[in-house]
Design an enzyme around this catalytic site. Sequence first.
Site, PDB file in Angstrom:
ATOM      1  N   ALA A  51       6.726  -3.641  -6.423  1.00  0.00           N
ATOM      2  CA  ALA A  51       5.638  -3.911  -5.481  1.00  0.00           C
ATOM      3  C   ALA A  51       4.311  -4.118  -6.206  1.00  0.00           C
ATOM      4  O   ALA A  51       3.462  -4.878  -5.747  1.00  0.00           O
ATOM      5  CB  ALA A  51       5.528  -2.782  -4.461  1.00  0.00           C
ATOM      6  N   THR A  52       4.124  -3.445  -7.336  1.00  0.00           N
ATOM      7  CA  THR A  52       2.871  -3.626  -8.085  1.00  0.00           C
ATOM      8  C   THR A  52       2.707  -5.087  -8.486  1.00  0.00           C
ATOM      9  O   THR A  52       1.647  -5.690  -8.277  1.00  0.00           O
ATOM     10  CB  THR A  52       2.872  -2.737  -9.346  1.00  0.00           C
ATOM     11  OG1 THR A  52       2.989  -1.365  -8.938  1.00  0.00           O
ATOM     12  CG2 THR A  52       1.601  -2.921 -10.159  1.00  0.00           C
ATOM     13  N   ASN A  58       0.933   5.365   1.605  1.00  0.00           N
ATOM     14  CA  ASN A  58       1.877   6.160   0.823  1.00  0.00           C
ATOM     15  C   ASN A  58       1.508   7.641   0.728  1.00  0.00           C
ATOM     16  O   ASN A  58       2.331   8.453   0.330  1.00  0.00           O
ATOM     17  CB  ASN A  58       2.020   5.562  -0.584  1.00  0.00           C
ATOM     18  CG  ASN A  58       0.695   5.300  -1.244  1.00  0.00           C
ATOM     19  OD1 ASN A  58      -0.127   4.547  -0.732  1.00  0.00           O
ATOM     20  ND2 ASN A  58       0.454   5.942  -2.371  1.00  0.00           N
ATOM     21  N   GLN A  78       6.213   1.138   1.462  1.00  0.00           N
ATOM     22  CA  GLN A  78       6.634   2.358   2.163  1.00  0.00           C
ATOM     23  C   GLN A  78       7.235   2.066   3.541  1.00  0.00           C
ATOM     24  O   GLN A  78       7.790   2.955   4.167  1.00  0.00           O
ATOM     25  CB  GLN A  78       5.456   3.328   2.333  1.00  0.00           C
ATOM     26  CG  GLN A  78       4.907   3.894   1.043  1.00  0.00           C
ATOM     27  CD  GLN A  78       5.868   4.869   0.353  1.00  0.00           C
ATOM     28  OE1 GLN A  78       6.826   5.370   0.942  1.00  0.00           O
ATOM     29  NE2 GLN A  78       5.604   5.124  -0.921  1.00  0.00           N
ATOM     30  N   SER A 119       9.561  -3.149  -2.524  1.00  0.00           N
ATOM     31  CA  SER A 119      10.026  -2.458  -3.716  1.00  0.00           C
ATOM     32  C   SER A 119      11.394  -1.842  -3.455  1.00  0.00           C
ATOM     33  O   SER A 119      11.676  -1.397  -2.343  1.00  0.00           O
ATOM     34  CB  SER A 119       9.022  -1.359  -4.093  1.00  0.00           C
ATOM     35  OG  SER A 119       9.454  -0.680  -5.255  1.00  0.00           O
ATOM     36  N   ALA A 120      12.256  -1.798  -4.480  1.00  0.00           N
ATOM     37  CA  ALA A 120      13.612  -1.256  -4.304  1.00  0.00           C
ATOM     38  C   ALA A 120      13.656   0.264  -4.403  1.00  0.00           C
ATOM     39  O   ALA A 120      14.399   0.916  -3.677  1.00  0.00           O
ATOM     40  CB  ALA A 120      14.550  -1.861  -5.354  1.00  0.00           C
ATOM     41  N   HIS A 121      12.844   0.847  -5.302  1.00  0.00           N
ATOM     42  CA  HIS A 121      13.075   2.260  -5.624  1.00  0.00           C
ATOM     43  C   HIS A 121      12.491   3.251  -4.617  1.00  0.00           C
ATOM     44  O   HIS A 121      12.613   4.454  -4.789  1.00  0.00           O
ATOM     45  CB  HIS A 121      12.588   2.582  -7.046  1.00  0.00           C
ATOM     46  CG  HIS A 121      11.112   2.675  -7.227  1.00  0.00           C
ATOM     47  ND1 HIS A 121      10.465   3.883  -7.368  1.00  0.00           N
ATOM     48  CD2 HIS A 121      10.151   1.734  -7.308  1.00  0.00           C
ATOM     49  CE1 HIS A 121       9.176   3.667  -7.543  1.00  0.00           C
ATOM     50  NE2 HIS A 121       8.952   2.371  -7.508  1.00  0.00           N
ATOM     51  N   THR A 126      13.910 -14.861 -17.036  1.00  0.00           N
ATOM     52  CA  THR A 126      15.323 -14.685 -16.690  1.00  0.00           C
ATOM     53  C   THR A 126      15.459 -13.622 -15.623  1.00  0.00           C
ATOM     54  O   THR A 126      14.891 -12.534 -15.753  1.00  0.00           O
ATOM     55  CB  THR A 126      16.116 -14.276 -17.951  1.00  0.00           C
ATOM     56  OG1 THR A 126      15.932 -15.288 -18.944  1.00  0.00           O
ATOM     57  CG2 THR A 126      17.600 -14.118 -17.635  1.00  0.00           C
ATOM     58  N   CYS A 158       0.607   8.504  -8.557  1.00  0.00           N
ATOM     59  CA  CYS A 158      -0.260   7.789  -9.501  1.00  0.00           C
ATOM     60  C   CYS A 158      -1.561   8.529  -9.722  1.00  0.00           C
ATOM     61  O   CYS A 158      -2.114   8.541 -10.814  1.00  0.00           O
ATOM     62  CB  CYS A 158      -0.555   6.389  -8.973  1.00  0.00           C
ATOM     63  SG  CYS A 158       0.864   5.636  -8.179  1.00  0.00           S
TER      64      CYS A 158
HETATM   65  C1  LIG Z   1       5.338   2.743  -4.806  1.00  0.00           C
HETATM   66  C2  LIG Z   1       4.327   1.841  -4.224  1.00  0.00           C
HETATM   67  C3  LIG Z   1       3.879   0.709  -4.922  1.00  0.00           C
HETATM   68  C4  LIG Z   1       4.366   0.383  -6.309  1.00  0.00           C
HETATM   69  O1  LIG Z   1       5.675  -0.079  -6.293  1.00  0.00           O
HETATM   70  P1  LIG Z   1       6.440  -0.338  -7.670  1.00  0.00           P
HETATM   71  O2  LIG Z   1       7.699  -1.009  -7.250  1.00  0.00           O
HETATM   72  O3  LIG Z   1       6.658   1.007  -8.275  1.00  0.00           O
HETATM   73  O4  LIG Z   1       5.580  -1.193  -8.511  1.00  0.00           O
HETATM   74  C5  LIG Z   1       2.956  -0.104  -4.319  1.00  0.00           C
HETATM   75  N1  LIG Z   1       2.483   0.163  -3.103  1.00  0.00           N
HETATM   76  C6  LIG Z   1       2.881   1.243  -2.396  1.00  0.00           C
HETATM   77  C7  LIG Z   1       2.319   1.475  -1.036  1.00  0.00           C
HETATM   78  C8  LIG Z   1       3.808   2.119  -2.941  1.00  0.00           C
HETATM   79  O5  LIG Z   1       4.182   3.192  -2.249  1.00  0.00           O
END
Ligand SMILES: *Cc1c(COP(=O)(O)O)cnc(C)c1O
Length: 381
Positions: free
Chosen positions: A70-71, A150, A178, A198-200, A238, A323
Amino acid sequence: MSIYLDHAATTPIDARVVARMADVMASVHGNPSSTHNPGRIARGLVETARDDLAALIAGQSGQIVFTSGATEADNLALFGLMRGAPAEQRHLVTSRIEHRAILDAARQLEAEGVRVTYVDADREGRVPVSAVEAAIGPQTRAVSVMWVNNETGVIQDVMAMAAICRARGVIFHSDAAQALGHLPIRLCDTGIDLASLSAHKMGGPAGVGALWVGARAAPLLKPILFGGGQEHGWRPGTLPLHQIVGLGEASRIAAEQLAQDIAHYQAMTELLAARLSTLPSVQRNGPAELRAPHILNLAFGGVDGEALHASLPGLAISGGSACGAERGEPSYVLRSLGRDDPAAEASIRFSVGRQTTENDIELAAKIVENAVKKLRSLWSD
Ligand SMILES: *Cc1c(COP(=O)(O)O)cnc(C)c1O
């Protein structure tokens, strides 16, 4: 052993995702850009993952640009829109409670001559739609407001903001990291033009995500990386096959059991809130009705924040965001809600996931209750 209640920072990878990724890593070795057979097999897996993510968000597969998370998606959205803006459209509107990926990118854009307006949240943690509307002027190119905060879990009225932007001819971006896998998201039904994913945060691996690019934004978005032309030229390099397969599998699972997951998250956070509300002077940061199901942020009155966090070694939780924790600063999000430093410091963000059990919650509640009672008795002596 610690009880893991920090799923908003990152979630454990779902076992089904691990199995799928391991299988692909062990057996597939083609570059998805190659035209030979191994390449075509890899490409097929990438496109299946793209379809699975598209199905989860009700977007089109062709509108998904895979990124490292997401960053990167936030950076691609903001720099991609603003660097290419004509001189008379170099104004960006965002909020003060955004993730650092947006705020730090906005600061950099300011250094590059872009004018940025930061809208404050109200005391409930909501970015007022009227304030966003008031901030839009004739020079505004884009508005970026996150879907779910978040730290507080507060859901923002992104549909209303997107509708206003559409009427004013402004592009609307939302960081949905989120929201994905935690709320029903139907991008095709909204006026949202770009969304970061974001996946994680939903059972997938770290290091992969996507920017969803709607039809109105596509002609305006310029690349920020240059290379092999992959992902419509917006994200050359890639494609990380196993990561993307992990994101796809996490999406497939999330779509399949979204209602069940939401009910579980809601039950776990409400149980925790009920247990801890028996303590005096506990306040929610962000109202219950506007909250994403997996995040509960509570302020504990009458205790020192640092002492509180130090006395909870058995809990994996966070003060503000993961963070901000490295910098040891009180949360800028909670301060912007009008909490003073002591209240912001004596706040805990609990965030639950698929694996969280009732037993985890009961134990965590006991640990927090004991710590708060002990600290309050010392305080009053
Ligand atoms: C975790 C998060 C991100 C960052 O996502 P990454 O995939 O770790 O770069 C960005 N925005 C929000 C709101 C998040 O919670």
